[in-house]
Design a protein around this motif. Structure first.
Motif, PDB file in Angstrom:
ATOM      1  N   THR A   1      -3.705  -6.094  -0.077  1.00 14.52           N
ATOM      2  CA  THR A   1      -3.397  -5.183  -1.170  1.00 14.52           C
ATOM      3  C   THR A   1      -2.585  -5.873  -2.262  1.00 14.52           C
ATOM      4  O   THR A   1      -1.852  -6.836  -1.999  1.00 14.52           O
TER       5      THR A   1
ATOM      6  N   TYR B   1      -2.800   5.009   0.844  1.00 15.67           N
ATOM      7  CA  TYR B   1      -3.344   4.930  -0.516  1.00 15.67           C
ATOM      8  C   TYR B   1      -4.034   6.240  -0.884  1.00 15.67           C
ATOM      9  O   TYR B   1      -4.760   6.829  -0.087  1.00 15.67           O
TER      10      TYR B   1
ATOM     11  N   ILE C   1       4.987  -0.279  -1.749  1.00 14.20           N
ATOM     12  CA  ILE C   1       4.559   0.358  -0.512  1.00 14.20           C
ATOM     13  C   ILE C   1       5.629   1.326  -0.011  1.00 14.20           C
ATOM     14  O   ILE C   1       5.336   2.453   0.403  1.00 14.20           O
TER      15      ILE C   1
END
Length: 482
Positions: free
Chosen positions: A464, A429, A471
């Protein structure tokens, strides 16, 4: 001639690097911290956020999560609404909304009117008062509910309301005013006339004193006024207690006031008696802690020092710039960015090569507990007593709030850690900001197209809102960036 406000030019070099950080921290650090939810509760909230992200565009901060309230502001064509975590619409996207930081209330605007709601979208102040501003950036300045009251306008007339919507002053006045509840006075002003003027009345409208060219509300029992270009002071009965002879004066605080006549700058008491006179060629840059200490400089932008209320120098005037760290300490910087920390008695507390986050006095109002600092060539962090909380071993350190830091190690790798140095967010992230003590917001950008981005949330347990496809996309972007 010194101005009534601090000259920030001397700290511009640091400010320009952290303005963006300050804007990010403003809503976060003033909201207060929550009791951290359990891992199960965190996971449940992430699921709710994920569902909301499927319905609302989270890019460019149009989707703002307010964790303490479990409320979310959403935007549609620049109009805002309010929803809860279950997606229930509390306020439709028909308004402009400004959170009243430090409270659970929101100012609500449209092009014509303004009101106040609580977190459940119940109206505290009805949406029936005039919106007197024509820009979104100015709307949070229309009122001052910090003390529980605000003057507003209705049908062209001004009055005073509190946060419960109770009308304290009826809407009968043609001009704006400020209120002194302690002395039960209105202070009116008219800047549109050929000669600007200000005056004061009692609550029945009886003229007490004025008009003057300038008139301020009372501070320390005295009100500053200006007439024919000279400044003096009045008591609450309108009696002139300090004759108007000064070219400028600040407000009284702690029984004293900085004033100036020509090139002479002096400290006076409430009777107008001179307490001490600053040395010729020395300017009073700023007063601190109820006029007990004064930052001075001898030449423009250099030679900063501090004197006390008797004129005694307690910090030598040899520094290039300075900053107030908190209510107990000052940071004084020299030309080499060496930083000496002094207490309010002028005692040297500690020394740093540099102290990054003392750039603004306002920073302390956000209840920041930690400050990045530099020793030798490595960065770490200290608390408000300047005890080390994050070891001095990083290339860069940024405090994000709630006990979390963004750090860059010697090989350039960025990570997000707590005060023990333990990573709290996966390196996948990017552009991570702190929402509260369990939740982070991230923004990953396509290196080939900055309009292509993925925005979402991740918690301290790794839950998340990012989907498997997102992702994978973020991993590809990260690999390409390497």
């Amino acid at each position: 001639m010194p101005s009534d406000t601090m000259n920030f030019n001397s700290i511009h070099r640091v400010m320009k690097h952290i303005v963006t950080l300050a804007l990010v921290l403003l809503p976060l650090l003033t909201m207060g911290q929550t009791t951290r939810p359990t891992e199960k509760q965190c996971a449940q909230r992430i699921v709710k956020l994920q569902k909301l992200l499927e319905r609302y565009d989270a890019r460019y901060d149009y989707f703002n999560y307010l964790p303490r309230l479990d409320r979310i502001i959403v935007t549609s064509d620049y109009r805002k609404g309010l929803i809860d975590l279950d997606g229930r619409v509390l306020l439709p996207t028909e308004y402009l909304i400004q959170p009243l930081y430090g409270t659970s209330n929101f100012l609500v605007f449209n092009t014509e009117n303004v009101g106040l709601i609580n977190k459940d979208a119940h109206w505290l102040v009805p949406m029936e008062y005039d919106n007197v501003y024509d820009c979104v950036e100015c709307m949070d300045k229309f009122t001052d509910f910090d003390n529980g009251t605000a003057y507003v306008r209705k049908d062209g007339k001004y009055g005073l309301v509190d946060t419960s919507g109770h009308i304290i002053v009826p809407f009968i006045y043609e001009t704006p005013f400020s209120v002194d509840l302690e002395y039960r006075m209105f202070f009116f002003y008219d800047y549109e006339s050929e000669k600007p003027q200000e005056w004061a009345t009692d609550f029945d409208g009886k003229l007490l004193f004025g008009p003057y060219e300038e008139l301020e509300t009372f501070s320390d029992g005295l009100a500053k006024f200006k007439q024919d270009g000279k400044v003096g002071f009045l008591d609450p009965k309108g009696k002139v207690t300090i004759a108007r002879k000064y070219d400028f004066a600040l407000r009284f605080d702690g029984g004293s006031c900085i004033a100036g006549i020509g090139d002479d700058i002096i400290l006076i008491d409430k009777h107008g008696k001179e307490k001490f006179r600053f040395a010729q060629g020395t300017y009073c840059e700023y007063s601190l802690w109820h006029n007990t200490l004064f930052v001075t400089n001898r030449t423009e932008g250099t030679a900063y020092g501090v004197v006390d209320a008797s004129g005694k120098e307690i910090i030598p005037g040899r520094y290039n710039w300075w900053a107030k760290v908190n209510e107990s300490h000052l940071a004084m910087f020299d030309a080499d960015n060496e930083c000496d920390i002094y207490d309010r008695q002028g005692r040297l507390v500690t020394h740093f090569k540099g102290l990054f986050s003392v750039y603004l006095e306002e920073y302390t109002s956000y209840n920041a507990k930690y400050f990045p600092a530099l020793k030798e060539t490595l960065w770490g962090a200290v608390d408000t007593n300047f005890n080390t909380v994050l070891p001095f071993r990083y290339k860069e350190v940024y405090y994000l709030g709630c006990g979390f830091f963004k750090v860059v190690d010697s090989d350039g790798r960025t990570s997000y850690v707590d005060i023990s140095g333990k990573p709290v967010v996966d390196e996948l992230y990017e552009e991570v900001s702190v929402v509260d003590d369990w939740l982070f917001k991230f923004l990953n950008v396509n290196p080939d197209d900055y309009d292509d981005m993925i925005v979402g949330y991740v918690d301290i347990y790794g839950h998340t809102t990012a989907t498997a496809a997102q992702i994978a996309q973020m991993r590809a972007w990260k690999q390409k960036r390497r």
